[in-house]
Motif scaffolding. Structure first.
Motif, PDB file in Angstrom:
ATOM      1  N   GLN A   1      16.010  10.095   4.940  1.00  0.00           N
ATOM      2  CA  GLN A   1      16.338  11.188   4.012  1.00  0.00           C
ATOM      3  C   GLN A   1      16.998  10.662   2.751  1.00  0.00           C
ATOM      4  OE1 GLN A   1      19.446  12.749   3.039  1.00  0.00           O
ATOM      5  NE2 GLN A   1      20.641  11.221   4.134  1.00  0.00           N
ATOM      6  N   GLU A   2      17.741   9.557   2.870  1.00  0.00           N
ATOM      7  CA  GLU A   2      18.323   8.951   1.667  1.00  0.00           C
ATOM      8  C   GLU A   2      17.224   8.433   0.742  1.00  0.00           C
ATOM      9  OE1 GLU A   2      20.909   6.005   3.355  1.00  0.00           O
ATOM     10  OE2 GLU A   2      22.564   7.432   3.607  1.00  0.00           O
TER      11      GLU A   2
ATOM     12  N   GLY B   1      15.355  11.607  -0.948  1.00  0.00           N
ATOM     13  CA  GLY B   1      16.074  12.480  -1.872  1.00  0.00           C
ATOM     14  C   GLY B   1      16.092  13.893  -1.316  1.00  0.00           C
ATOM     15  N   GLU B   2      16.375  14.861  -2.159  1.00  0.00           N
ATOM     16  CA  GLU B   2      16.530  16.237  -1.693  1.00  0.00           C
ATOM     17  C   GLU B   2      15.224  16.788  -1.130  1.00  0.00           C
ATOM     18  OE1 GLU B   2      17.763  20.687  -3.219  1.00  0.00           O
ATOM     19  OE2 GLU B   2      18.019  19.001  -4.583  1.00  0.00           O
TER      20      GLU B   2
ATOM     21  N   VAL C   1      12.724  19.538  -0.071  1.00  0.00           N
ATOM     22  CA  VAL C   1      12.476  20.892  -0.551  1.00  0.00           C
ATOM     23  C   VAL C   1      11.547  21.688   0.360  1.00  0.00           C
ATOM     24  CG1 VAL C   1      12.972  20.319  -2.962  1.00  0.00           C
ATOM     25  CG2 VAL C   1      10.631  20.121  -2.106  1.00  0.00           C
TER      26      VAL C   1
ATOM     27  N   SER D   1       9.925  16.166  -0.902  1.00  0.00           N
ATOM     28  CA  SER D   1      11.213  16.090  -1.591  1.00  0.00           C
ATOM     29  C   SER D   1      10.966  16.186  -3.084  1.00  0.00           C
ATOM     30  CB  SER D   1      11.904  14.764  -1.258  1.00  0.00           C
ATOM     31  OG  SER D   1      11.241  13.690  -1.894  1.00  0.00           O
ATOM     32  N   ALA D   2      12.046  16.164  -3.833  1.00  0.00           N
ATOM     33  CA  ALA D   2      11.928  16.175  -5.288  1.00  0.00           C
ATOM     34  C   ALA D   2      11.191  14.931  -5.776  1.00  0.00           C
ATOM     35  CB  ALA D   2      13.311  16.269  -5.914  1.00  0.00           C
TER      36      ALA D   2
ATOM     37  N   ASP E   1      16.126  26.772   5.142  1.00  0.00           N
ATOM     38  CA  ASP E   1      16.990  25.772   4.513  1.00  0.00           C
ATOM     39  C   ASP E   1      16.469  24.364   4.777  1.00  0.00           C
ATOM     40  OD1 ASP E   1      19.000  24.334   3.321  1.00  0.00           O
ATOM     41  OD2 ASP E   1      20.560  24.916   4.753  1.00  0.00           O
TER      42      ASP E   1
ATOM     43  N   THR F   1      16.988  21.752   3.276  1.00  0.00           N
ATOM     44  CA  THR F   1      17.974  20.705   3.022  1.00  0.00           C
ATOM     45  C   THR F   1      18.732  20.293   4.288  1.00  0.00           C
ATOM     46  OG1 THR F   1      19.716  22.262   2.371  1.00  0.00           O
ATOM     47  CG2 THR F   1      18.271  21.411   0.613  1.00  0.00           C
TER      48      THR F   1
ATOM     49  N   ASN G   1      18.413  16.854   5.022  1.00  0.00           N
ATOM     50  CA  ASN G   1      19.317  15.944   4.318  1.00  0.00           C
ATOM     51  C   ASN G   1      20.726  15.969   4.902  1.00  0.00           C
ATOM     52  OD1 ASN G   1      17.535  17.021   1.621  1.00  0.00           O
ATOM     53  ND2 ASN G   1      17.725  14.827   1.921  1.00  0.00           N
ATOM     54  N   THR G   2      21.235  17.168   5.133  1.00  0.00           N
ATOM     55  CA  THR G   2      22.628  17.293   5.541  1.00  0.00           C
ATOM     56  C   THR G   2      22.854  16.995   7.019  1.00  0.00           C
ATOM     57  OG1 THR G   2      22.376  19.680   5.916  1.00  0.00           O
ATOM     58  CG2 THR G   2      23.139  18.964   3.718  1.00  0.00           C
TER      59      THR G   2
END
Length: 105
Positions: free
Chosen positions: A11-12, A15-16, A18, A40-41, A65, A67, A70-71
């Motif tokens: 995930q790093e 990136g974000e 989507v 992702s973006a 969600d 994201t 990512n989180t």
């Protein structure tokens, strides 16, 4: 049963997140077959089934969600659960220590 998603490292790199395109519940996959797509973006990437089996459930929370990938990629951000056809296929996968060495190397 196994749970499939992405790692913190993945995930790093993405990136974000989507959007996550999930596999169909009830569909069977072979080991290493493309089963999902994470967007992702930065890019879109395929998610391959680490072991063969039938998809039992997808994570509906990612629809609302994405994201979460990512989180909480290794907990609440999981993608799908699979009933493994051959649990012996797990032997071909890296364990956590081998994976960390691989991404750090």
């Amino acid at each position: 049963m196994g749970t499939v998603g992405i790692t913190v490292f993945a995930q790093e790199q993405l990136g974000e997140v989507v959007f996550v395109e999930m596999p169909d519940v009830g569909r069977s996959y072979a080991q290493n077959e493309e089963a999902a797509i994470v967007e992702s973006a930065k890019s879109a990437s395929e998610v391959y089934c680490p072991v063969g089996g039938e998809v039992l459930e997808t994570n509906a929370a990612l629809d609302d969600d994405p994201t979460l990938a990512n989180t909480a990629p290794e907990s609440d951000g999981w993608f799908f659960r699979i009933r493994m056809t051959d649990p012996g296929e797990l032997e071909a996968l890296m364990d956590e220590d081998a994976y960390r060495a691989f991404v750090d190397g």
